[in-house]
Each structure stands twice: as C-alpha cells, then as structure tokens.
Design a protein around this motif. Structure first.
Motif, PDB file in Angstrom:
ATOM      1  N   LEU A  14      16.063  37.421  61.564  1.00  0.00           N
ATOM      2  CA  LEU A  14      16.885  37.816  60.429  1.00  0.00           C
ATOM      3  C   LEU A  14      17.906  36.738  60.091  1.00  0.00           C
ATOM      4  N   SER A  15      18.194  36.591  58.804  1.00  0.00           N
ATOM      5  CA  SER A  15      19.283  35.720  58.384  1.00  0.00           C
ATOM      6  C   SER A  15      20.606  36.358  58.771  1.00  0.00           C
ATOM      7  N   ALA A  16      21.680  35.573  58.736  1.00  0.00           N
ATOM      8  CA  ALA A  16      23.004  36.109  59.061  1.00  0.00           C
ATOM      9  C   ALA A  16      23.380  37.229  58.095  1.00  0.00           C
ATOM     10  N   GLN A  17      23.022  37.078  56.824  1.00  0.00           N
ATOM     11  CA  GLN A  17      23.312  38.115  55.837  1.00  0.00           C
ATOM     12  C   GLN A  17      22.558  39.407  56.173  1.00  0.00           C
ATOM     13  N   ALA A  18      21.288  39.276  56.551  1.00  0.00           N
ATOM     14  CA  ALA A  18      20.497  40.459  56.895  1.00  0.00           C
ATOM     15  C   ALA A  18      21.035  41.132  58.155  1.00  0.00           C
ATOM     16  N   VAL A  19      21.482  40.338  59.124  1.00  0.00           N
ATOM     17  CA  VAL A  19      22.090  40.903  60.333  1.00  0.00           C
ATOM     18  C   VAL A  19      23.343  41.694  59.960  1.00  0.00           C
ATOM     19  N   ALA A  20      24.194  41.094  59.140  1.00  0.00           N
ATOM     20  CA  ALA A  20      25.432  41.758  58.742  1.00  0.00           C
ATOM     21  C   ALA A  20      25.152  43.060  58.000  1.00  0.00           C
ATOM     22  N   GLN A  21      24.149  43.042  57.136  1.00  0.00           N
ATOM     23  CA  GLN A  21      23.821  44.249  56.371  1.00  0.00           C
ATOM     24  C   GLN A  21      23.293  45.358  57.275  1.00  0.00           C
ATOM     25  N   ALA A  22      22.492  44.993  58.283  1.00  0.00           N
ATOM     26  CA  ALA A  22      21.960  45.999  59.201  1.00  0.00           C
ATOM     27  C   ALA A  22      23.081  46.631  60.023  1.00  0.00           C
ATOM     28  N   ILE A  23      24.026  45.811  60.470  1.00  0.00           N
ATOM     29  CA  ILE A  23      25.169  46.341  61.219  1.00  0.00           C
ATOM     30  C   ILE A  23      26.002  47.261  60.327  1.00  0.00           C
ATOM     31  N   ALA A  24      26.245  46.812  59.102  1.00  0.00           N
ATOM     32  CA  ALA A  24      27.034  47.627  58.175  1.00  0.00           C
ATOM     33  C   ALA A  24      26.366  48.977  57.920  1.00  0.00           C
ATOM     34  N   SER A  25      25.044  48.983  57.823  1.00  0.00           N
ATOM     35  CA  SER A  25      24.316  50.224  57.593  1.00  0.00           C
ATOM     36  C   SER A  25      24.528  51.209  58.737  1.00  0.00           C
ATOM     37  N   GLY A  26      24.456  50.700  59.974  1.00  0.00           N
ATOM     38  CA  GLY A  26      24.664  51.566  61.130  1.00  0.00           C
ATOM     39  C   GLY A  26      26.080  52.105  61.213  1.00  0.00           C
ATOM     40  N   LEU A  27      27.070  51.248  60.928  1.00  0.00           N
ATOM     41  CA  LEU A  27      28.461  51.700  60.962  1.00  0.00           C
ATOM     42  C   LEU A  27      28.723  52.757  59.900  1.00  0.00           C
ATOM     43  N   SER A  28      28.097  52.596  58.729  1.00  0.00           N
ATOM     44  CA  SER A  28      28.320  53.534  57.622  1.00  0.00           C
ATOM     45  C   SER A  28      27.826  54.932  57.948  1.00  0.00           C
ATOM     46  N   ASP A  29      26.852  55.051  58.855  1.00  0.00           N
ATOM     47  CA  ASP A  29      26.379  56.376  59.251  1.00  0.00           C
ATOM     48  C   ASP A  29      27.499  57.203  59.878  1.00  0.00           C
ATOM     49  N   VAL A  30      28.413  56.495  60.569  1.00  0.00           N
ATOM     50  CA  VAL A  30      29.495  57.179  61.282  1.00  0.00           C
ATOM     51  C   VAL A  30      30.812  57.068  60.526  1.00  0.00           C
ATOM     52  N   TRP A  31      31.022  55.932  59.873  1.00  0.00           N
ATOM     53  CA  TRP A  31      32.282  55.662  59.165  1.00  0.00           C
ATOM     54  C   TRP A  31      31.997  55.425  57.680  1.00  0.00           C
ATOM     55  N   PRO A  32      31.610  56.415  56.941  1.00  0.00           N
ATOM     56  CA  PRO A  32      31.246  56.203  55.528  1.00  0.00           C
ATOM     57  C   PRO A  32      32.410  55.724  54.666  1.00  0.00           C
ATOM     58  N   GLU A  33      33.648  55.975  55.090  1.00  0.00           N
ATOM     59  CA  GLU A  33      34.809  55.586  54.298  1.00  0.00           C
ATOM     60  C   GLU A  33      35.411  54.252  54.751  1.00  0.00           C
ATOM     61  N   ALA A  34      34.853  53.640  55.780  1.00  0.00           N
ATOM     62  CA  ALA A  34      35.442  52.405  56.320  1.00  0.00           C
ATOM     63  C   ALA A  34      35.283  51.240  55.349  1.00  0.00           C
ATOM     64  N   GLU A  35      36.236  50.328  55.395  1.00  0.00           N
ATOM     65  CA  GLU A  35      36.138  49.078  54.637  1.00  0.00           C
ATOM     66  C   GLU A  35      35.368  48.078  55.495  1.00  0.00           C
ATOM     67  N   LEU A  36      34.191  47.718  55.054  1.00  0.00           N
ATOM     68  CA  LEU A  36      33.346  46.786  55.800  1.00  0.00           C
ATOM     69  C   LEU A  36      33.324  45.451  55.073  1.00  0.00           C
ATOM     70  N   ARG A  37      33.818  44.407  55.726  1.00  0.00           N
ATOM     71  CA  ARG A  37      33.844  43.065  55.139  1.00  0.00           C
ATOM     72  C   ARG A  37      32.753  42.230  55.794  1.00  0.00           C
TER      73      ARG A  37
END
Length: 391
Positions: A14-37
């Motif tokens: 995976l590219s760095a962007q794809a890695v970041a997006q996959a992590i963000a997706s997992g975090l959003s399952d638990v923290w839907p209101e979090a600010e993800l940069r």
C-alpha cells in the motif's frame, strides 16, 4: 479528539496515502466524531514524491529516461509550481525496484536516468530540487547523473568511460566545460539519512554494494574505483568531500551532489514533514499513529516512525506504531518516543496474503486500538449488556 495519522508506505502493498486511509477508516468505526488529520509520510525512499504531492496538490510529471542498465524506463518526478520546486525520486529512474535480483550488478548500473530527471526539472524552470535518493541500484559515485548534466569522464585515450562504477578505475580526465550552467542557479537538497563516507570499510561499496549484486571481490574493486574518482574530482574542484558524512549515500550519489551541486543534506523524513505540514498538524493533537511495513531496530537509522516520533515529542503527543511485522529490536524504539507498537497479522499469514489484505488488517487493528484507548481512558461503558451494539 484529534488524531494525526502519519505512516510510511507498506512496501509491495500500500502507498502511504492508502495506509493512512485504512487506519482512518478503522478509527472512524469507534470515533466517528474525531478529527483525523492524514499526513502520508516517507523518508526519502520510494513513495516520497507521492506523499508530498498528495499533501501539497502538486503535479506528477513523467519522463522517459535510461534505467540503471540503460534500458528505457518511464520515471516520474514531482512539481510544486508555486515554489518552483522539483522532487526527484531516484528509485524511479535508477532504483533496485527496476531490476530483478538476477539483474543486479553494482559494477555497471548507472545513475544517468536520475541526471536526466534533473535535466527535465531544469527545463521546467526549477529553482529548488529535492533529491530523494533511497532505494538506488547504483554504485557509480553519481558519475552517470553528472554525465547527463554535461560532465565528461574520459579514459587515457580521451574516450568516454563505459557506464557504471567499475569503469571509474580507468578514469584519466574530467571535463567540466559542458556542465549545465543552469545548475548554479538551483538550490539542491538531498533527502537521506545515510551518513556513510564514500570509501573505506563504512563506505558506499562495502556497506551497500552486496545488496546491489556485488561480490566480495567486486566490492574491493568498486571501492578502489570510487577512491580513484574522488582523487580526480579533488583535482578539478579544489575540494575533497569523500569523507563527508553522506557522501556514500546511494552508491556515491551523495558525493556527486555535495561536490558538484553543492547540495545540503537533510533527513528525508524532515524534508517530507516540512512539505506535508506535519508540524502544524500536530498542534493540539491527542494521538499520533504512524507505521511502516517492517518495524525493527533498523528504524533507528532514520526511518519514518522515528522521525514522526521526534516531531510528536516536541508537542508532547503520544505515538503508536501499526506495522506489517515487528522485527528484532523494535522495542529499542520505546526509548525514542514510540509508546507502543502492534503488528497487523491476526493469525498465521504468508507475506503474499499479508500484502493482499493489508488494508483490511490496518482497518481492524486501528479499530481495536481505538477501543483499547477508550478502555484506558475510562470511556468504556461496562453497564451495557454483552452482545448489544456500541452506541
């Protein structure tokens, strides 16, 4: 809650962007209101151009150049028009990724294609060139790169030398009369963390030659050839940089960049962090998640997670690593600003399977990490009946 997601790419997956997006997706399952940069990162190796362009809305440009063995390759480089900055990733023109293991030959591989990319940047009007020199297949002291920019390397018969590091043993004269005059108006920066000198037991040939296909006998010959090159360069330039830290980077590309282009050296992750705005993203952050394919003691040599941890420490933000695998000595990073590290695998997996499913594995580990974080913070609701859905 603010979380900064700043991983490197996962090589062959995976590219760095794809890695970041996959992590963000997992975090959003638990923290839907979090600010993800999302700040996809790199350390000067493969993926540097992609990470910078995604963060800076730059342009991806391509050029057909000579690959490490002289074959035509379609290489890319990045262009930031507003600052007239070119980001050149050596690996796309002169990298190991372009050769099979059987094709690797440090005696003859050339940096000519990287020089051709620099020439393309000059044609575009570049005023600043960032050379990301990780992942090279070469050991020619940057002579191929310089040849593409007008320097002539000649033997005793005044004939041009053959490409590659071994031919430098036949060097009799360097002709600078054709050196591209535009180079004097350009600021060059090398994005690399290698501090090896050009020659000797810690130099380019001894340290990196074997992984580029050099036998023990060839390592000796290549080291002597680079020393011979440095002697001639000192004569024509009036200065000798062979022992400067970083001169041995990328098979001597660091030497050529220092000696002929007056390049400054900066840690690759520092250059990328500056361009992607990592420092600003960390202001007010509660957590940083970084990662790479293999997290081990080699990360201490300046790879992305270490660099990210150093930036995070300035803002007193904890850092967690999600990695494809945890290798020997990874725990040493706990003394350098990494607070915890987790591997992705949820059971026995082949490397091929891990690469294929990396995005899903990252999603799941990020989700689990968020749940654990809530537990540690006392935000888990123990009054809810087991089996009921999360709120």
């Amino acid at each position: 809650m603010k979380i900064v997601i700043a991983p490197d790419s996962f090589k062959d997956s995976l590219s760095a962007q794809a890695v970041a997006q996959a992590i963000a997706s997992g975090l959003s399952d638990v923290w839907p209101e979090a600010e993800l940069r999302l700040c996809p990162m790199a350390d000067g190796g493969e993926g540097t151009v992609e990470s910078v362009l995604q963060a800076c809305n730059g342009q991806l440009r391509t050029a057909q150049v000579q690959g490490p063995l002289g074959e035509p390759v379609e290489a890319h480089w990045g262009w930031l028009a507003e600052s007239r900055t070119a980001i050149i990733e050596m690996a796309t023109a002169s990298g190991l990724q372009l050769l099979s293991r059987e094709q690797r030959d440090a005696c003859v591989t050339s940096t000519l294609g990287t020089g051709e990319l620099i020439a393309s940047a000059l044609d575009a009007g570049a005023q600043r060139v960032i050379l990301a020199i990780g992942g090279s297949a070469t050991n020619d002291g940057g002579s191929g790169m310089l040849a593409a920019l007008g320097v002539r390397f000649l033997d005793a018969d005044d004939a041009p030398l053959a490409p590659g590091g071994l031919a430098l043993a036949q060097l009799a004269r360097i002709d600078l009369s054709g050196l591209d005059a535009r180079l004097a108006q350009v600021r060059f920066e090398i994005a690399a963390d290698v501090d090896n000198p050009l020659c000797g037991p810690h130099g380019a040939s001894y340290t990196f030659g074997p992984q580029k296909g050099a036998t023990p006998e060839q390592v000796l010959a290549l080291d002597a050839a680079l020393d011979h090159l440095a002697d001639h360069c000192a004569q024509v330039l009036g200065t000798d940089v062979r022992d400067n830290p970083g001169s041995g980077a990328a098979g001597g590309m660091g030497f050529a960049a220092k000696a002929f282009l007056h390049a400054t050296f900066r840690p690759g992750v520092e250059v990328v962090a500056e361009l992607t705005g990592l420092e600003q993203a960390l202001v007010g952050a509660d957590l940083v998640i970084t990662g790479e394919g293999r997290f081990d003691a080699q990360t201490l040599r300046g790879k992305t997670p270490l660099g990210v941890a150093r930036f995070a420490a300035r803002h007193k933000v904890p850092v967690i690593v999600l990695a494809g695998t945890l290798g020997e000595g990874y725990e040493q990073l706990y003394a350098h600003g990494i607070h915890a590290a987790f591997a992705l695998a949820n059971g026995p997996l082949t490397l091929d399977e891990a690469c294929r499913h990396a995005a899903a594995l990252l999603h799941d580990r990020a989700r689990d990490l968020a749940r654990l974080w809530d537990l540690a913070a006392g935000r888990t609701d123990f009054s809810r009946e087991p089996g009921t859905a999360d709120s």
